[in-house]
Enzyme design. Structure first.
Site, mmCIF file in Angstrom:
data_model
loop_
_atom_site.group_PDB
_atom_site.id
_atom_site.type_symbol
_atom_site.label_atom_id
_atom_site.label_comp_id
_atom_site.label_asym_id
_atom_site.label_seq_id
_atom_site.Cartn_x
_atom_site.Cartn_y
_atom_site.Cartn_z
ATOM 1 N N GLU A 38 -6.886 47.319 -19.720
ATOM 2 C CA GLU A 38 -5.753 48.166 -20.054
ATOM 3 C C GLU A 38 -5.756 49.360 -19.118
ATOM 4 O OE1 GLU A 38 -7.250 48.588 -23.843
ATOM 5 O OE2 GLU A 38 -6.084 46.974 -24.758
ATOM 6 N N TYR A 82 -5.481 46.719 -9.302
ATOM 7 C CA TYR A 82 -5.634 45.526 -10.137
ATOM 8 C C TYR A 82 -4.692 44.409 -9.685
ATOM 9 C CZ TYR A 82 -8.227 48.747 -13.091
ATOM 10 O OH TYR A 82 -9.131 49.656 -13.562
#
Length: 204
Positions: free
Chosen positions: A128, A140
Site C-alpha cells: 500500500e 513500484y
C-alpha cells in the site's frame, strides 16, 4: 569512496532502526515492534547501510577482491520489511533516509525484498502506498506492480487514500531473469552516482 551493504537486521541494529523510523514515518513502530519482526519466521527485515573509505583505501580495493575496511561504523540509511502470508509477500515498509533519496537506493532495497520473496517461493507481492507519493508509485510500477484498488482515507494523519498495488508471477523463471537484469542496471546506476555495493552485501 562510498559503499553500500544490504543485510538482515539483528538485535544490535534496532535502536538505529527506530531512529530512522521516526525520521521517515514519525514513529511507526517502537523497538518492541521491530523485535517482533526479528522473532517472526514469516518476516524479512532488511537494512541498508553506508560507509566511506579514504582515497588510499579506495585505490587499494578498486579490484573488488575484498570488502573495504571501515573507518567509522556503518550508518543505517534504509529499512525494508515484508511479511510472508500464504503465497503472498506483503511489503509493509520501505524507507530511505531523506538525505539519501533520489539516488536509486530505494530500488536496491526493493530488489532485495523481492529477492527474499523469491527465496521463500512466494508467488505474489502486494503493498500500500500514498497516492500522493508519486516517486514511490513510479518505483513500484517500474518493478511491475499494478494498481488493484484503493483504501479510502487510509492514512489518519492526512485522510489520504492508499493505493493497493500487486505484482504476480514471482515464482516464474522469467521473474528471476528480470531480477538479474534489474540488478545489473541498478549497479550501473549506483556506480554513476559513486555508490559501490560491498561484495558481502545481500546476494541478489
Amino acid at each position: 569512496m562510498r559503499f553500500l551493504q544490504i543485510k538482515h537486521l539483528a538485535a544490535e541494529h534496532l535502536n538505529s532502526a527506530v531512529e530512522l523510523d521516526r525520521l521517515c514515518f514519525g514513529g511507526l513502530w517502537a523497538i518492541e515492534g521491530y523485535r517482533r519482526e526479528l522473532d517472526s519466521p514469516n518476516s524479512d527485515l532488511l537494512g541498508l547501510w553506508t560507509w566511506e573509505t579514504d582515497d588510499c583505501e579506495s585505490a587499494q580495493n578498486r579490484a573488488g577482491t575484498e570488502t573495504p575496511p571501515l573507518q567509522i561504523p556503518p550508518t543505517l540509511i534504509g529499512i525494508g520489511c515484508l511479511w510472508a502470508i500464504l503465497e503472498e509477500a506483503h511489503i509493509i515498509m520501505l524507507a530511505i533516509h531523506p538525505q539519501f533519496q533520489g539516488q536509486g537506493l530505494g530500488q536496491a532495497l526493493l530488489l532485495a525484498l523481492l529477492k527474499s520473496a523469491c527465496e521463500r517461493q512466494l508467488e505474489r507481492a502486494t503493498l500500500e502506498v500514498r497516492e500522493s507519493n508519486l516517486a514511490a508509485v513510479y518505483l513500484y510500477k517500474k518493478f511491475g506492480f499494478k494498481e488493484a484498488g484503493r483504501r479510502k482515507r487510509y492514512y489518519e494523519d492526512t485522510g489520504e487514500d492508499a493505493l493497493v498495488m500487486w505484482r504476480s508471477g514471482l515464482e516464474k523463471p522469467e521473474f528471476q531473469q528480470y531480477l538479474t537484469v534489474e540488478k545489473r542496471e541498478m549497479c550501473d546506476r549506483l556506480h554513476q552516482k559513486n555508490w559501490h555495493l560491498a561484495i558481502d552485501s545481500f546476494e541478489f
